[in-house]
Write a protein that holds these residues in place. Structure first.
Motif, PDB file in Angstrom:
ATOM      1  N   GLY A  88       0.821  -1.227   0.000  1.00 42.38           N
ATOM      2  CA  GLY A  88       0.000   0.000   0.000  1.00 42.38           C
ATOM      3  C   GLY A  88       0.845   1.263   0.000  1.00 42.38           C
ATOM      4  N   VAL A  89       1.946   1.251   0.767  1.00 38.14           N
ATOM      5  CA  VAL A  89       2.801   2.449   0.826  1.00 38.14           C
ATOM      6  C   VAL A  89       3.391   2.740  -0.559  1.00 38.14           C
ATOM      7  CG1 VAL A  89       4.934   3.401   1.797  1.00 38.14           C
ATOM      8  CG2 VAL A  89       3.338   2.174   3.264  1.00 38.14           C
ATOM      9  N   GLY A  90       3.931   1.686  -1.184  1.00 35.83           N
ATOM     10  CA  GLY A  90       4.498   1.841  -2.525  1.00 35.83           C
ATOM     11  C   GLY A  90       3.458   2.342  -3.501  1.00 35.83           C
ATOM     12  N   GLN A  91       2.262   1.784  -3.365  1.00 34.53           N
ATOM     13  CA  GLN A  91       1.184   2.150  -4.280  1.00 34.53           C
ATOM     14  C   GLN A  91       0.802   3.625  -4.110  1.00 34.53           C
ATOM     15  OE1 GLN A  91      -2.439   0.078  -3.222  1.00 34.53           O
ATOM     16  NE2 GLN A  91      -3.417   2.059  -3.547  1.00 34.53           N
ATOM     17  N   THR A  92       0.729   4.086  -2.856  1.00 34.73           N
ATOM     18  CA  THR A  92       0.370   5.487  -2.617  1.00 34.73           C
ATOM     19  C   THR A  92       1.422   6.414  -3.222  1.00 34.73           C
ATOM     20  OG1 THR A  92      -0.553   4.763  -0.545  1.00 34.73           O
ATOM     21  CG2 THR A  92      -0.289   7.128  -0.806  1.00 34.73           C
TER      22      THR A  92
END
Ligand code: ATP
Length: 647
Positions: A88-92
């Motif tokens: 999720g962090v990478g995606q954000t």
């Protein structure tokens, strides 16, 4: 442009056009989508595991609780959110990068497009309105481009995967949960539409605020308000618009809040309803058997729906509102720059240009242009020609601002344009650098129609000193360098010396590094003019257009400006919109303009002898007002008569 009705054909094109903005970043978009699929998919794993935990590890009859299985299941349940969170962090990060790049592209495109728009556009549009589109409208779509796509996709995946899981667990309960969905969807659309209309008005209000601020808080605006004592009125005007904007913003925020509250309540009540229905099903003995695990898993899944559905509803309302902003941005991007290079335009090398200027039967009106820019052929070649009876443009019914203006200026000549106010002198000067294009006829430089010369090369040929020279809020040096960024300090100083401003610059606090103030308001009128002259000397154009200031400078200043101009005019073709006697007397030829026509032409002596409009204007301007006007080369005039020969 404001308040245009929503055009259906443009609406249909809007979504693909927005999608097009993401095209250069499709790989990143794909990665984001993939990450979303994984993280959202991971989201249903735990609720499904709950069923196994309940039915197979905790309450499975004999042999339960199966602690071994339970430990493994719990470990899995712990790992899933950790992995999901990391992805999720990478995606954000990626989604934000893409969004910001899209915004950056949009701002760049809009700014570059506006730079290409003709002067006509800027004379017809308020600066504040333009600034507002660039700042407020592009700024307004920020949240939509940075996280809407991601939010929508993530939530759609969550909702879809949750629904599938719910169907697998118990389809009758799922159908029951979905009964009201069509009603919600319709209400969402209605709310979105209303919000969009309010957004449109809000953006107009923001543009109005921006225009008011820009007009009234600029140096000229403040000066005007102070001189006329209108500050209180301006404060009131601002306050009124500000109040309107605040009310609109509240309205925008509040639209649909009731609806969202109902949806929220509905989703909170749903699990309770499911227990009730399950109880009835169990009591009646009809329908499929429902285990405790199934019920808990189902209601857990149901609560998982609650947040994403709410998000989707909100986002779809926001997306609809942002369409209004995109439309305003595309409205500007769709404006066709009126003055552009013809496909076969040539570059005129500055060194070889002699500077002969020819106006061929030029007709001009400040209306909408009707000639497509590609239609660049010399007069008589199928171009529109004016109707024979003159005076009005047949196509628009507007009176001609210039009517059959026909003249030739030899290389190196100084031509003075003289005439009453509003006669069309400035307009003539605007047609040479193509600030406007002729309506009919042609303007030529060295026999080439200006519309067939590449704009960049045309600009290099021509230098303009306008009545009110524009200076940037930057240092003297930067203002001079604007003409030629690669000029050396010596060249700058040389130009300043020729323009008789060098010594004055050295007297300033920080010499060439002194900041001239907003629009040069820290400089006197004469100093600004001499700086503008230095700037044009640095540019060294083949053709010089000089719009002399009508506002009178004091005699010393005036004389300095006159002297500064001498070296600039030497060896260049100069067209001067002349208000100074010295320019008029020095001119090789004077064109007298009246109501858009050249009514007289000749030298000062010839025109005076003729006793026509020129003689009359001359007496008015220099005869009665000035008993004695002296130009720097010793010429003395009294009572409008030349009493000494020209120098
Ligand atoms: P002055 O000596 O007062 O500067 P001028 O001879 O230079 O006057 P122009 O500025 O060329 O006159 O204006 C000629 C006419 O064109 C005027 O009637 C003016 O009102 C009109 N005009 C000028 N600019 C525009 C514009 N952007 N849109 C519409 N009309 C314009």
């Amino acid at each position: 442009m404001n308040g245009q009705p929503v055009r259906p054909e443009a609406e249909a094109r809007l979504l693909p056009r927005i999608a097009e903005l993401f095209r250069p970043y499709r790989v990143q978009v794909l990665l984001v989508a993939l990450a979303i699929l994984v993280t959202s998919g991971l989201g249903v794993v735990n609720p499904l595991l709950i069923r196994t935990v309940f039915d197979e590890a905790l309450f499975c009859g004999a042999g339960c609780p199966d602690l071994d299985l339970l430990a493994r299941l719990v470990a899995l349940m712990a790992a899933v959110p950790i992995v999901g969170g990391a992805i999720g962090v990478g995606q954000t990060y990626l989604a934000n990068r893409v969004g910001q790049r899209v915004m950056q592209d949009l701002r760049d495109r809009l700014y570059a497009h506006l730079q290409r728009m003709s002067l006509r556009f800027f004379t017809a549009t308020r600066t504040g309105e333009i600034q507002s589109r660039l700042a407020n409208d592009v700024g307004g779509v920020q949240s939509v481009v940075t996280d809407t796509a991601a939010t929508v996709l993530a939530n759609v995946v969550i909702v879809a995967s949750t629904l599938i899981a719910m169907f697998v667990i118990s389809w009758p309960l799922t159908v029951l949960s979905l009964l009201l969905t069509p009603l919600f969807a319709w209400l969402t659309y209605r709310v979105g539409k209303t919000r969009r209309q309010v957004v449109e008005v809000t953006q107009q209000s923001k543009a109005e605020m921006s225009a008011i601020t820009q007009e009234t808080l600029s140096v000229s605006g403040v000066l005007l308000a102070k001189v006329f004592g209108r500050q209180q009125d301006e404060i009131e005007r601002f306050r009124r618009e500000n109040r309107r904007l605040a009310e609109l913003q509240v309205r925008q925020q509040m639209i649909g809040q009731g609806f969202f509250a109902v949806v929220q309540a509905f989703f909170s009540i749903m699990p309770a309803l499911v227990y009730l229905v399950a109880g009835y099903l169990l009591a009646s003995g009809r329908g499929p058997a429902i285990s405790a695990g199934t019920l808990v898993a189902f209601t857990t899944l149901q609560t998982r729906l609650f947040f994403p559905v709410g998000q989707l509803l909100r986002v779809s309302v926001e997306v609809q509102s942002s369409l209004a902003l995109f439309r305003r941005i595309f409205d500007y991007l769709d404006l066709t720059p009126e003055i552009v290079d013809a496909p076969d335009a040539v570059a005129l090398p500055a060194e070889s240009v002699r500077g002969r200027i020819r106006f061929r039967h030029v007709y001009f009106t400040y209306g909408e242009t009707r000639l497509p820019p590609s239609l660049v052929a010399p007069v008589g070649d199928g171009r529109r020609s004016p109707e024979p009876d003159g005076h009005h443009d047949e196509a628009t019914g507007r009176p001609w601002i210039l009517e059959d203006v026909d003249f030739e200026i030899e290389p190196g000549q100084l031509v003075a344009l003289v005439g009453p106010s509003g006669a069309g002198k400035t307009t003539i000067s605007y047609l040479i650098p193509r600030l406007y294009d002729v309506t009919a006829g042609a303007v030529e430089i060295d026999g080439v129609d200006v519309r067939n010369i590449q704009l960049a090369s045309l600009t290099r040929l021509i230098g303009m000193v306008t009545q009110e020279p524009y200076l940037f809020h930057a240092s003297v040096r930067d203002n001079l360098l604007y003409a030629r960024p690669d000029a050396t300090q010596e060249e700058i100083e040389q130009a300043a010396r020729l323009a008789l401003i060098h010594d004055r610059i050295l007297e300033l606090d920080q010499g060439y590094d002194t900041v001239v103030g907003e629009r040069g308001y820290r400089m006197s009128g004469g100093e600004k003019q001499r700086l503008a002259i230095a700037r044009v000397i640095l540019k060294d154009p083949r053709i010089l257009i000089l719009d002399e200031a009508t506002s009178s400078l004091d005699t010393a200043s005036e004389r300095l400006v006159q002297r500064a101009l001498q070296p600039v005019m030497a060896g260049r073709t100069t067209i001067a919109i002349a208000h100074r006697l010295s320019t008029i007397l020095n001119a090789d030829v004077i064109f007298v303009i009246d109501r858009g026509r050249i009514v007289e032409r000749g030298t000062h002596r010839e025109l005076l002898e003729r006793g026509g409009l020129y003689a009359q204007l001359y007496r008015q301007q220099f005869g009665e007002g000035l008993i004695e006007a002296r130009c720097q080369d010793g010429l003395v005039l009294a009572s409008g008569q030349v009493i000494a020969g020209e120098a």
